[in-house]
Design a protein around this motif. Structure first.
Motif, mmCIF file in Angstrom:
data_model
loop_
_atom_site.group_PDB
_atom_site.id
_atom_site.type_symbol
_atom_site.label_atom_id
_atom_site.label_comp_id
_atom_site.label_asym_id
_atom_site.label_seq_id
_atom_site.Cartn_x
_atom_site.Cartn_y
_atom_site.Cartn_z
ATOM 1 N N GLN A 136 0.803 -1.218 0.000
ATOM 2 C CA GLN A 136 0.000 0.000 0.000
ATOM 3 C C GLN A 136 0.840 1.274 0.000
ATOM 4 O OE1 GLN A 136 -2.867 -0.734 -0.843
ATOM 5 N NE2 GLN A 136 -4.311 -0.985 0.845
ATOM 6 N N TYR A 144 -2.868 -1.865 -5.365
ATOM 7 C CA TYR A 144 -3.803 -1.217 -6.273
ATOM 8 C C TYR A 144 -3.684 -1.772 -7.690
ATOM 9 C CZ TYR A 144 -5.224 2.182 -2.783
ATOM 10 O OH TYR A 144 -5.759 2.773 -1.664
ATOM 11 N N ASP A 202 -13.340 0.004 -4.317
ATOM 12 C CA ASP A 202 -12.125 -0.298 -5.088
ATOM 13 C C ASP A 202 -12.210 0.297 -6.491
ATOM 14 O OD1 ASP A 202 -11.102 -1.639 -2.939
ATOM 15 O OD2 ASP A 202 -11.298 -3.654 -3.775
ATOM 16 N N LYS A 207 -8.571 0.880 -7.732
ATOM 17 C CA LYS A 207 -7.835 -0.277 -7.227
ATOM 18 C C LYS A 207 -8.243 -1.519 -8.014
ATOM 19 C CE LYS A 207 -6.563 -2.598 -2.921
ATOM 20 N NZ LYS A 207 -6.705 -2.627 -1.446
#
Length: 301
Positions: A136, A144, A202, A207
């Motif tokens: 992250q 991602y 997301d 992501k």
């Protein structure tokens, strides 16, 4: 809403934010690596095991807290009430608390390296931390790009379990590598399952999690193949005389696997119902890892 109900709601949010069940991902690699070392070498150093266990828990705490900080910067957690950053409203506090946990955890691993006069274990754990950061942390944010499960597999599987094994034996083992693959698969399963209810968030944050790439339906169909693979692998390793026959105790965790596969299969597109599937995956991870390690221990008793 009464004061009592508000307090109860807040306590549930804090409990969700602290994620106590998730710390099994720190415990199981140390347990399995140590159990394989005991089975193969009849050796057990309690001081090293305890120090490593505490260090692993602290390092996972760093991962959880720092991920909350990094996610707050992308906006993906804006609807996540149980984010520690959202709960406290103090991102710098969470960031430095995370770094404190990391520093103390690394000090424990340094102590093990000092006792052994060998830098191998600290090298493995530093590599684990570096990979964990890339999940992250900027500028990488590999999670991602949908690479989180791969990072999770190597960090908590081959690297984490091997570090625990080496801390007891200062050597390497085929059985340990095989066991680490099983631990890595079932740990990655937790992360895989955590995305089902976050599909909309997301997508909004860009992501590309496996659930975003596959869709919830295809991902739910893939889940039994991924999670179920640990059982034929265990049988294969027993047949090849890499694992002792006692490791077939792992099959006692099969009810958790079946519950997970059925629950996700029925509710993959209903976020409010599928959101708890990661906790079923945590239970599968804990019991399969506990029983796998127990199989190695019993083989040597």
């Amino acid at each position: 809403m009464t004061t009592q109900s508000i307090a109860h709601s807040n306590s549930k949010l804090w409990l969700a934010a602290l994620k106590p069940p998730m710390y099994s991902v720190a415990v199981i690699p140390i347990w399995v690596g140590t159990a394989v070392a005991f089975a193969e070498n009849n050796t057990f150093n309690g001081a090293i095991f305890s120090t490593f266990l505490i260090s692993a828990i602290l390092i996972v705490a760093w991962l959880n807290l720092s991920n909350d900080v990094f996610d707050s910067e992308t906006g993906i957690d804006q609807n996540k009430a149980h984010s520690l950053v959202n709960l406290t409203g103090n991102k710098p506090l969470i960031f430095w608390l995370a770094n404190l946990f990391l520093a103390v955890g690394i000090l424990g691993v340094v102590a093990i390296a000092w006792w052994q006069q060998d830098l191998t274990v600290i090298g493995l754990i530093l590599l684990c931390c570096a990979m964990g950061y890339t999940y992250q942390g900027p500028p990488f944010r590999l999670g991602y790009q949908g690479l989180g499960e791969i990072i999770c597999f190597f960090t908590f599987g081959p690297l984490g379990v091997s570090a625990a094994y080496y801390s007891q034996t200062q050597s390497w083992s085929i059985a340990n590598i095989a066991a680490s693959a099983i631990v890595g698969i079932v740990t990655s399963l937790i992360l895989f399952c955590s995305h089902f209810h976050q599909l909309e968030d997301d997508l909004a944050a860009g992501k590309k999690s496996p659930i975003v790439r596959l869709g919830t339906a295809k991902a739910s169909q893939l889940l039994p193949w991924l999670g179920g693979s640990i059982y034929p692998l265990t049988v294969l390793f027993v047949a090849l005389h890499i694992f002792p026959v006692w490791t077939l105790l792992t099959f006692a965790s099969l009810p958790f696997a079946l519950k997970l596969f059925r629950h996700v299969g029925e509710n993959h597109d209903r976020p409010e119902k599928v959101s708890n599937c990661k906790f079923i995956a945590v239970a599968l991870h804990f019991w399969s890892g506990l029983l796998l390690g127990l199989g190695f221990v019993l083989a040597n008793i």
